[in-house]
Design a protein around this motif. Structure first.
Motif, PDB file in Angstrom:
ATOM      1  N   GLN A 151      43.511  41.145  40.865  1.00 12.45           N
ATOM      2  CA  GLN A 151      42.094  40.895  40.607  1.00 12.45           C
ATOM      3  C   GLN A 151      41.797  39.430  40.300  1.00 12.45           C
ATOM      4  N   ALA A 152      42.844  38.618  40.170  1.00 16.79           N
ATOM      5  CA  ALA A 152      42.671  37.256  39.670  1.00 16.79           C
ATOM      6  C   ALA A 152      41.670  36.451  40.485  1.00 16.79           C
ATOM      7  N   ALA A 153      41.782  36.509  41.819  1.00 20.77           N
ATOM      8  CA  ALA A 153      40.903  35.724  42.691  1.00 20.77           C
ATOM      9  C   ALA A 153      39.759  36.555  43.260  1.00 20.77           C
ATOM     10  N   GLY A 154      39.612  37.779  42.790  1.00 18.47           N
ATOM     11  CA  GLY A 154      38.596  38.670  43.325  1.00 18.47           C
ATOM     12  C   GLY A 154      37.191  38.313  42.867  1.00 18.47           C
TER      13      GLY A 154
ATOM     14  N   VAL B 201      42.769  41.298  33.028  1.00 20.58           N
ATOM     15  CA  VAL B 201      41.314  41.098  33.062  1.00 20.58           C
ATOM     16  C   VAL B 201      40.784  40.849  31.656  1.00 20.58           C
ATOM     17  N   SER B 202      41.234  41.654  30.700  1.00 16.25           N
ATOM     18  CA  SER B 202      40.789  41.501  29.309  1.00 16.25           C
ATOM     19  C   SER B 202      41.155  40.135  28.759  1.00 16.25           C
TER      20      SER B 202
ATOM     21  N   ASP C 162      38.744  50.980  40.235  1.00 13.90           N
ATOM     22  CA  ASP C 162      39.700  50.877  41.343  1.00 13.90           C
ATOM     23  C   ASP C 162      39.914  49.434  41.782  1.00 13.90           C
ATOM     24  N   PHE C 163      39.931  48.530  40.818  1.00 12.65           N
ATOM     25  CA  PHE C 163      40.306  47.127  41.020  1.00 12.65           C
ATOM     26  C   PHE C 163      39.233  46.250  41.665  1.00 12.65           C
TER      27      PHE C 163
ATOM     28  N   ALA D 294      41.767  37.017  49.362  1.00 11.18           N
ATOM     29  CA  ALA D 294      41.348  36.140  48.266  1.00 11.18           C
ATOM     30  C   ALA D 294      42.553  35.597  47.512  1.00 11.18           C
ATOM     31  N   GLN D 295      43.540  36.459  47.248  1.00 11.59           N
ATOM     32  CA  GLN D 295      44.759  36.000  46.579  1.00 11.59           C
ATOM     33  C   GLN D 295      45.473  34.946  47.419  1.00 11.59           C
TER      34      GLN D 295
END
Length: 322
Positions: free
Chosen positions: A122-125, A185-186, A254-255, A283-284
């Motif tokens: 999810q880092a670059a999402g 994410v948190s 779901d990410f 994206a990643q």
């Protein structure tokens, strides 16, 4: 020039990334390796021009970037072998399962000075990027904390059955594999976290991974992160993280499904992409190109991955029988 890449570990995640690296104009997979010959054969359909190496080191030698999708236990040795040859390293999460070993890994990789990142997907999402901005610009109001809920009818899930290690306590389990993503994410939203309490539950068979987990963490301001994870029962998979604000709250399901609520039902922020996995992986990879070029990027750093690992391993060990 394309980035010549070696992929070590050709299970589900390795093959997925391999496929999308081959579709990305900046990457060329030149070498692949897995201890299972069948996995190598299956992966060749995505990168027919790649060399099936005789061992991991042989694959590393012909690449500029090494992507490590193998199980956690051997990852340190391969990462250091790559760094010693001045190769960039992209590691799957978790960073590891032994905190002391991971502390040493991070120290050594930083000493080598090669580009490194960890694949928290999810880092670059778009979802995390947009929520991070909303948390900073006041759109969410005053932050109230984060709720993480993960439930499954079975673990591992049907599509993960080939990765037998995922069901075992030594390296697997939903806390390491899924909840770690939402702790990342948190961490991005709330900053460093500390464990307040945790209760994982394990089956009678001593080598199997957790079936339930509950935990409470807090950031430096005392804002809570609440975790609920469970396996069992006739139900669909549920994977969600809710970032709560006094004005609006955001939920990632779901990410990638991003929704907003101002007190009513959560409503989607945007239409779903045609192929969410492809969008996420691209994206990643786009940000991986930035990392290798020495430019700012959104990928998870070694320090972030280590922080998440420490939290996860502390949660899993916080049990009366451990």
């Amino acid at each position: 020039m394309v980035i010549k890449t070696a992929v070590i570990g050709l299970g589900i995640m390795g093959q997925r990334m391999l496929e999308h690296m081959e579709q990305h104009p900046e990457f060329e997979v030149v070498g692949i390796w897995d201890p299972e010959a069948g996995a190598c054969q299956a992966a060749q359909r995505y990168a027919p021009g790649a060399v099936v190496a005789t061992d991991a080191i042989s694959a590393i030698e012909i690449a500029d970037l090494v992507y490590l999708a193998c199980p956690p236990a051997p990852r340190k040795a391969y990462a250091l072998a790559a760094a010693a040859q001045d190769k960039a390293v992209f590691l799957e999460k978790p960073l590891g399962i032994n905190v002391e070993e991971s502390l040493d890994l991070v120290h050594q990789l930083e000493t080598y000075g090669v580009p490194c990142a960890v694949n928290f997907t999810q880092a670059a999402g778009a979802a995390l990027t947009d929520i991070s901005a909303a948390a900073k610009d006041g759109t969410l109001g005053v932050l109230q904390g984060v709720d993480i809920i993960v439930t499954y009818p079975h673990w591992p899930r049907a599509w993960q059955q080939a990765a037998d290690w995922l069901r075992l306590r030594k390296e697997g389990g939903m806390t390491r594999e899924v909840i770690s993503h939402f702790l990342f994410v948190s961490l991005r939203i709330l900053g460093p976290l500390e464990l307040v309490w945790a209760q994982p539950d394990y089956p009678a068979q001593s080598d199997l991974c957790e079936t339930h987990v509950a935990a409470r963490l807090a950031n430096q301001a005392g804002l809570p992160v609440t975790i609920l994870g469970s396996v069992g029962g006739a139900q669909p998979d549920r994977q969600e993280v809710t970032i709560k604000g006094s004005k609006t709250s955001r939920r990632i399901t779901d990410f990638y499904r991003d929704a907003v609520s101002s007190g009513q039902n959560f409503e989607p922020i945007a239409a779903e992409p045609h192929n969410p996995r492809a969008t996420s992986l691209k994206a990643q990879l786009d940000d991986l190109v930035l990392l290798l070029a020495g430019k700012p990027n959104r990928l998870a750093t070694l320090e972030e991955a280590l922080h998440v690992q420490i939290l996860i391993e502390t949660i899993l060990k916080n049990h009366p029988t451990n």
